[in-house]
Design a protein around this motif. Sequence first.
Motif, short mmCIF file in Angstrom:
data_model
loop_
_atom_site.label_atom_id
_atom_site.label_comp_id
_atom_site.label_asym_id
_atom_site.label_seq_id
_atom_site.Cartn_x
_atom_site.Cartn_y
_atom_site.Cartn_z
N ALA A 50 84.63 22.36 -8.36
CA ALA A 50 85.58 21.74 -9.29
C ALA A 50 84.83 20.89 -10.31
O ALA A 50 83.72 20.41 -10.05
N ASN A 51 85.46 20.69 -11.47
CA ASN A 51 84.93 19.69 -12.39
C ASN A 51 85.27 18.31 -11.83
O ASN A 51 84.40 17.52 -11.50
N TYR A 52 86.57 17.99 -11.69
CA TYR A 52 87.03 16.82 -10.96
C TYR A 52 87.70 17.31 -9.70
O TYR A 52 88.70 18.04 -9.77
N ALA A 53 87.22 16.90 -8.53
CA ALA A 53 87.92 17.24 -7.29
C ALA A 53 89.21 16.43 -7.18
O ALA A 53 90.28 16.98 -6.89
N PHE A 54 89.12 15.10 -7.39
CA PHE A 54 90.29 14.22 -7.38
C PHE A 54 90.22 13.33 -8.61
O PHE A 54 89.25 12.59 -8.79
N ASN A 55 91.27 13.37 -9.41
CA ASN A 55 91.29 12.58 -10.63
C ASN A 55 92.61 11.82 -10.70
O ASN A 55 93.66 12.42 -10.94
N PHE A 56 92.54 10.51 -10.43
CA PHE A 56 93.70 9.64 -10.61
C PHE A 56 93.65 9.11 -12.03
O PHE A 56 92.97 8.13 -12.33
N SER A 79 80.81 20.31 -6.38
CA SER A 79 81.63 19.94 -7.53
C SER A 79 80.89 18.96 -8.42
O SER A 79 79.89 18.35 -8.02
N ASN A 80 81.39 18.82 -9.64
CA ASN A 80 80.75 17.94 -10.61
C ASN A 80 81.09 16.49 -10.32
O ASN A 80 80.22 15.64 -10.14
N PHE A 81 82.37 16.19 -10.21
CA PHE A 81 82.89 14.83 -10.08
C PHE A 81 83.76 14.78 -8.83
O PHE A 81 84.72 15.54 -8.72
N GLY A 82 83.43 13.89 -7.88
CA GLY A 82 84.19 13.84 -6.63
C GLY A 82 85.53 13.16 -6.77
O GLY A 82 86.58 13.80 -6.62
N LEU A 83 85.54 11.85 -7.06
CA LEU A 83 86.77 11.07 -7.14
C LEU A 83 86.69 10.10 -8.29
O LEU A 83 85.79 9.25 -8.34
N SER A 84 87.63 10.18 -9.21
CA SER A 84 87.80 9.19 -10.26
C SER A 84 89.10 8.46 -10.00
O SER A 84 90.19 9.07 -10.04
#
Length: 416
Positions: A19-25, A46-51
């Motif tokens: 994923a690019n963002y796995a979890f994006n809030f 993935s690129n970004f785990g959690l934002s």
Amino acid sequence: FYFWWSWRNNVTGNTISRANYAFNFFLSPNYWCQENVIIGNTVHDSNFGLSLVESNNTISDNIINCSAIGVSLSGSQNVFRNNTINCSGIGFKVYSFDNDIDTSNLVNGKPIIYWIGHRDETVPSDAGYVVLSNCENINVQNLHASGVSISSTTNSLIAGNTLSGGQFGIQMLESSNNTITGNSLVGNEFGLELVNCDYNEIVANNISSNSYYGLLLTNSHYNTLKQNNVANNGFGKRGNDYSFPFESYSGDIFGVKLLHSCNNRFTENNVTDNNQWGIRVLGDQHDNIIYHNNFIDNGPGDRIQVSMLPPAANAPVANPSIWDNGTSGNYWSDYLTRYPNASEIGNTGVGDTPFYINENNIDHYPLMEPFKVPETEIPDETPEFPSWIILPLVLAVTVVVVVAIYKKKLTKHHSY
């Protein structure tokens, strides 16, 4: 998984790959993205785990494997438990200092220390990332970690640490009377940043090879910055060549920058081979004391050692700071290039032509050779007692021992 205006959702037991963002809030109006539970998920490649820029969510028992950023935390009052973050880029980056995060959370195999309101403690030596908020008299020493972030923290010691591979080597916000000494801040995005910080001692740190800048002070006053090595900053990523959206940096690249910061003492530092600028002194700054530093080969092409701009577009010239101590100033490696007819005054080691920055800022006594920066001994640990207590204690113990010996001899004499 993308969250926006989303309440009380459970995301459990999923596997997310590539994923690019796995979890994006994503930031929703009025922070209406709360009370969600993210539990038992696994993120691969993935690129970004959690934002997470929202608040009041629970993140637990997740495994996050990514290449750019593991967790980026801007929200508050979130709960983190038993999360494992493995990241070849930046494992953990924090902008918020009011969350519930305990040592069950690991970044690259080491626990995250996230202390709020702690007093008189030493950070465990196996910490992987350290966050201190509203703390006092904390020792952070001899760590190999990816960064230290402190907010509203006082009278603490950060010494002898190797802090690399993170967003900031050391990030300080609204913190005062701390000592930062003997640290190696190498290979981060940013070396050392102070924002709204006063009366700190920044001594004998190696701030080198950070991607964007070495040392930044913003709205920070009466700090002492001495005997630091600020070198080779601002040349982009090192190691893993990763990229990620919404996280790009578009600001200045430099060795040292004092922005809206006054009455700081910047002496005996080496500022060498930094990209774009060696030192920038900008904004409403005034009365900074800057001398006995070595500014060597900074900037591209024709070398830009120093940059000063007025505080406003309609201001004629920058506010004054002090660039010498009345007898000697700084070493500028381009001095003889700028002033080819300059020569040494006697055997003083000082050039006879001032180094002109602008009409309010002149190094009147530029050095002909680099200033020899003395070595500084790094403390092993914070003294158990303040120094003003130690001498009276020693004297008191000495008096007690002498009296005891005298009484013993007197008793022995009377026993004959």
